[in-house]
Enzyme design. Structure first.
Site, PDB file in Angstrom:
ATOM      1  N   HIS A  16      -1.137  32.299   3.284  1.00 12.32           N
ATOM      2  CA  HIS A  16       0.119  32.258   2.741  1.00 12.32           C
ATOM      3  C   HIS A  16      -0.177  32.713   1.585  1.00 12.32           C
ATOM      4  CE1 HIS A  16       0.213  28.877   6.046  1.00 12.32           C
ATOM      5  NE2 HIS A  16       1.327  29.478   6.367  1.00 12.32           N
ATOM      6  N   LYS A  40       8.074  18.848  14.154  1.00 12.77           N
ATOM      7  CA  LYS A  40       6.393  19.011  14.426  1.00 12.77           C
ATOM      8  C   LYS A  40       6.335  18.128  14.137  1.00 12.77           C
ATOM      9  CE  LYS A  40       6.995  23.966  13.981  1.00 12.77           C
ATOM     10  NZ  LYS A  40       5.565  24.536  12.969  1.00 12.77           N
ATOM     11  N   ARG A  89       3.234  38.518  10.055  1.00 11.27           N
ATOM     12  CA  ARG A  89       2.298  39.013  10.856  1.00 11.27           C
ATOM     13  C   ARG A  89       2.340  40.214  11.238  1.00 11.27           C
ATOM     14  NH1 ARG A  89       0.695  33.218  12.888  1.00 11.27           N
ATOM     15  NH2 ARG A  89       2.973  33.933  12.816  1.00 11.27           N
ATOM     16  N   SER A 127      -1.755  29.245  10.742  1.00 13.24           N
ATOM     17  CA  SER A 127      -2.416  27.397  10.354  1.00 13.24           C
ATOM     18  C   SER A 127      -3.206  26.874  12.049  1.00 13.24           C
ATOM     19  CB  SER A 127      -1.032  26.420  10.314  1.00 13.24           C
ATOM     20  OG  SER A 127      -0.790  27.726   9.001  1.00 13.24           O
TER      21      SER A 127
END
Length: 160
Positions: A16, A40, A89, A127
């Site tokens: 990030h 979440k 990514r 993460s």
């Protein structure tokens, strides 16, 4: 040019930070938006994520951190942003990110989405991976900023 970089940042990673740093060099102002996602269960509270992100970006003068609820396109509009930054990514990120970008464009075609590929050394990083490495008491300093590594030690009671 004002850009927004939205995400849950649970927690912020060096991947990030890579996107934030590089975007700060091409945008006049970058607003990192921490999304409140009620679907979440985050590991870190909103206050913790806000504190960690603020600490992580404190040396980058044209970056600010905010929290938001709702749609990213509305957050961008409210902040006068013309660009939404999305980090990629791996190729599998592209499909879902493209879908989101097309929805956003259909809602407001004056705001563009810019895809930025993360640097190669962070292409594996998420993460979720950082949390798992920390949970098993492995070295996380190569994955996350120091403030996050310290918070992991607090959460898990680890020594590393």
């Amino acid at each position: 040019m004002i850009a927004v970089y939205p995400g849950s940042f649970d927690p912020v990673t060096l991947g990030h930070l890579d996107i934030i740093t590089r975007t700060s060099q091409i945008a006049d102002k970058l607003i990192v938006g921490i999304l409140v996602n009620n679907n979440k269960q985050p590991m870190f509270t909103m206050d913790e994520r806000l504190m960690m992100l603020n600490e992580t970006v404190k040396g980058i003068p044209n970056v600010e951190v905010q929290t938001f609820e709702g749609m990213t396109i509305d957050f961008a509009r409210q902040n006068g942003a013309k660009v939404i930054i999305r980090g990629l990514r791996v190729i599998s990120d592209y499909e879902s990110e493209m879908q989101i970008a097309q929805v956003n464009r259909s809602l407001d075609d004056s705001i563009e989405t810019l895809f930025m590929a993360t640097s190669l050394e962070h292409s594996f990083l998420s993460s979720t991976i950082a949390k798992e490495v920390a949970y098993y008491d492995r070295e996380v300093e190569k994955l996350v900023p120091k403030i996050v590594a310290d918070k992991f030690r607090e959460k898990f009671g680890t020594k590393r």
